[in-house]
Design a protein around this motif. Structure first.
Motif, mmCIF file in Angstrom:
data_model
loop_
_atom_site.group_PDB
_atom_site.id
_atom_site.type_symbol
_atom_site.label_atom_id
_atom_site.label_comp_id
_atom_site.label_asym_id
_atom_site.label_seq_id
_atom_site.Cartn_x
_atom_site.Cartn_y
_atom_site.Cartn_z
ATOM 1 N N GLY A 1 23.758 15.212 -25.069
ATOM 2 C CA GLY A 1 23.322 13.891 -24.597
ATOM 3 C C GLY A 1 22.328 13.221 -25.528
ATOM 4 N N VAL A 2 22.128 13.812 -26.702
ATOM 5 C CA VAL A 2 21.175 13.227 -27.657
ATOM 6 C C VAL A 2 21.959 12.630 -28.829
ATOM 7 N N ARG A 3 21.755 11.332 -29.057
ATOM 8 C CA ARG A 3 22.426 10.655 -30.165
ATOM 9 C C ARG A 3 21.465 10.524 -31.348
ATOM 10 N N ASP B 1 22.505 -6.084 -19.375
ATOM 11 C CA ASP B 1 21.476 -5.071 -19.108
ATOM 12 C C ASP B 1 21.446 -3.954 -20.148
ATOM 13 N N LEU B 2 22.430 -3.966 -21.047
ATOM 14 C CA LEU B 2 22.553 -2.813 -21.946
ATOM 15 C C LEU B 2 21.348 -2.624 -22.860
ATOM 16 N N LEU B 3 20.656 -3.720 -23.177
ATOM 17 C CA LEU B 3 19.485 -3.604 -24.059
ATOM 18 C C LEU B 3 18.188 -3.480 -23.264
ATOM 19 N N ASP B 4 18.313 -3.387 -21.943
ATOM 20 C CA ASP B 4 17.111 -3.264 -21.106
ATOM 21 C C ASP B 4 16.545 -1.846 -21.234
ATOM 22 N N MET B 5 15.318 -1.741 -21.748
ATOM 23 C CA MET B 5 14.699 -0.432 -21.989
ATOM 24 C C MET B 5 13.603 -0.125 -20.961
ATOM 25 N N THR B 6 13.638 -0.824 -19.819
ATOM 26 C CA THR B 6 12.640 -0.580 -18.773
ATOM 27 C C THR B 6 12.650 0.892 -18.369
ATOM 28 N N SER C 1 12.278 -8.061 -38.443
ATOM 29 C CA SER C 1 12.869 -8.264 -37.104
ATOM 30 C C SER C 1 14.386 -8.019 -37.120
ATOM 31 N N GLU C 2 15.018 -8.237 -38.272
ATOM 32 C CA GLU C 2 16.467 -8.018 -38.360
ATOM 33 C C GLU C 2 16.805 -6.526 -38.402
ATOM 34 N N ILE C 3 15.868 -5.731 -38.853
ATOM 35 C CA ILE C 3 16.050 -4.264 -38.815
ATOM 36 C C ILE C 3 15.695 -3.772 -37.402
ATOM 37 N N ALA C 4 14.629 -4.331 -36.856
ATOM 38 C CA ALA C 4 14.178 -3.930 -35.517
ATOM 39 C C ALA C 4 15.263 -4.168 -34.468
ATOM 40 N N ALA C 5 15.960 -5.295 -34.585
ATOM 41 C CA ALA C 5 17.008 -5.617 -33.600
ATOM 42 C C ALA C 5 18.111 -4.557 -33.634
ATOM 43 N N ALA C 6 18.452 -4.117 -34.842
ATOM 44 C CA ALA C 6 19.489 -3.082 -34.970
ATOM 45 C C ALA C 6 18.971 -1.739 -34.447
ATOM 46 N N ALA C 7 17.681 -1.490 -34.634
ATOM 47 C CA ALA C 7 17.092 -0.249 -34.112
ATOM 48 C C ALA C 7 17.160 -0.232 -32.582
ATOM 49 N N VAL C 8 16.885 -1.377 -31.970
ATOM 50 C CA VAL C 8 16.969 -1.464 -30.504
ATOM 51 C C VAL C 8 18.408 -1.201 -30.051
ATOM 52 N N PHE C 9 19.360 -1.777 -30.765
ATOM 53 C CA PHE C 9 20.775 -1.543 -30.433
ATOM 54 C C PHE C 9 21.089 -0.038 -30.467
ATOM 55 N N LEU C 10 20.679 0.640 -31.538
ATOM 56 C CA LEU C 10 20.991 2.076 -31.639
ATOM 57 C C LEU C 10 20.193 2.903 -30.636
ATOM 58 N N ALA C 11 19.018 2.408 -30.260
ATOM 59 C CA ALA C 11 18.191 3.142 -29.289
ATOM 60 C C ALA C 11 18.721 2.990 -27.872
ATOM 61 N N SER C 12 19.429 1.907 -27.620
ATOM 62 C CA SER C 12 19.747 1.517 -26.239
ATOM 63 C C SER C 12 21.135 1.967 -25.802
ATOM 64 N N ALA C 13 21.428 1.696 -24.532
ATOM 65 C CA ALA C 13 22.740 2.035 -23.965
ATOM 66 C C ALA C 13 23.862 1.188 -24.562
ATOM 67 N N ALA C 14 23.497 0.115 -25.277
ATOM 68 C CA ALA C 14 24.529 -0.722 -25.912
ATOM 69 C C ALA C 14 25.326 0.054 -26.956
ATOM 70 N N SER C 15 24.748 1.156 -27.438
ATOM 71 C CA SER C 15 25.425 1.946 -28.486
ATOM 72 C C SER C 15 25.779 3.346 -27.975
ATOM 73 N N SER C 16 26.095 3.448 -26.668
ATOM 74 C CA SER C 16 26.211 4.769 -26.040
ATOM 75 C C SER C 16 27.300 5.682 -26.629
ATOM 76 N N TYR C 17 28.275 5.102 -27.345
ATOM 77 C CA TYR C 17 29.323 5.959 -27.941
ATOM 78 C C TYR C 17 29.135 6.082 -29.463
ATOM 79 N N ILE C 18 27.945 5.715 -29.937
ATOM 80 C CA ILE C 18 27.693 5.764 -31.385
ATOM 81 C C ILE C 18 26.732 6.909 -31.688
ATOM 82 N N THR C 19 27.182 7.858 -32.475
ATOM 83 C CA THR C 19 26.278 8.892 -32.978
ATOM 84 C C THR C 19 26.763 9.326 -34.356
ATOM 85 N N GLY C 20 25.821 9.665 -35.232
ATOM 86 C CA GLY C 20 26.174 10.061 -36.597
ATOM 87 C C GLY C 20 26.523 8.885 -37.489
ATOM 88 N N SER C 21 26.158 7.671 -37.051
ATOM 89 C CA SER C 21 26.469 6.476 -37.856
ATOM 90 C C SER C 21 25.306 6.099 -38.766
#
Ligand code: NAD
Length: 258
Positions: A185-187, A5-10, A227-247
């Protein structure tokens, strides 16, 4: 939350600048595929209308498609205020609006230097500031800036000091805002693509003396797909990257590994 569910952006709203073409458009498509309501912003009205109708024809819900020149700070602020009022949120901001110019250091005129800085650096900052203010007030949000491997290494054989300096600035701006806003709370993260097969890059096939060197210097020997850039953008936008900021995430087929 389960891993699936981590990539679910509903129930999220995603704003994409430069959303009318290339990486921005593909990222909007990817965010929509994960359930987000997408808002496309671009200064090119014609390609914006074309992009929005192509997405809608494919059954993708486009929340809004609005003309915006990211260099106009007051217009950016007004747009952010209006969209937050209309949609109640912007959970994700992807800053993909950008331009490149290939003049060398001695050939770069004042107006070209200023334009590249204005779109790539100032525009990114105006958008981060305008949308970030609302995200901080809500206590959540994820910003993904389009940097470049050109902000890390110096490309060759072409010259592009304005572009490289602008992308280095985007990376450092990303880290500065990430650290400042982390407790709100903003990454804030950035993508650093190598050569990606968008109009910006593919038109350079007409210049094999450049294009062939680019492929040769890329360990994977090919351009990336949007699409290979878009997939990484979704990862950084989503909860899958919740502990990533400043990367600054390199997506360059290994270019910066050599
Ligand atoms: P693109 O030219 O296909 O898309 C850029 C979009 O930005 C266009 O729709 C354009 O109309 C819009 N834009 C330009 N100036 C604007 C302004 N002032 N206000 C609002 N919109 C504006 O380019 P792309 O290849 O999709 O690049 C997207 C981002 O990715 C850029 O920031 C670029 O520097 C970065 N990038 C691209 C590559 C690549 O190889 N394509 C590599 C690394 C980084």
């Amino acid at each position: 939350m389960g891993y699936r569910d981590l990539l679910d952006m509903t129930d999220t709203v995603s704003v994409v600048t430069g959303g009318a073409s290339g990486i921005g458009l593909e990222t909007a498509r990817a965010l929509a595929a994960c359930g987000s309501t997408i808002i496309l912003l671009d200064q090119n009205e014609e390609s914006l209308a074309r992009a929005a109708s192509a997405l809608r024809a494919a059954g993708i819900a486009v929340g809004a498609a609005e003309r915006l020149d990211v260099t106009q700070s007051a217009a950016v602020t007004a747009m952010a205020d209006r969209l937050f009022e209309q949609f109640g949120a912007a959970d994700v901001l992807v800053n993909s609006a950008g331009i490149a110019r290939l003049n060398g250091g001695l050939e770069t005129p004042d107006d070209e230097w200023r334009l590249v800085m204005d779109v790539n650096v100032n525009g990114t900052f105006w958008c981060c500031r305008a949308f970030g203010r609302h995200m901080i007030a809500r206590g959540k949000g994820s910003i993904v800036n389009l940097g470049s491997m050109s902000g890390i290494i110096v490309n060759r054989p072409q010259t592009a000091p304005s572009y490289m300096a602008s992308k280095g600035a985007v990376h450092q701006l990303t880290k500065a805002l990430a650290a400042e806003w982390a407790k709100s709370g903003v990454r804030v993260n950035a993508l650093a693509p190598g050569y990606v097969g968008t109009d910006m890059t593919l038109k350079m096939r007409e210049r094999p003396e450049l294009f062939n060197v680019w492929l040769d210097m890329t360990p994977m020997g090919r351009c990336g797909e949007p699409s290979e850039i878009a997939a990484a953008a979704v990862f950084l936008a989503s909860a899958a990257s919740s502990y990533i900021t400043g990367s600054i995430l390199s997506i360059d087929g290994g270019y910066t590994a050599w």
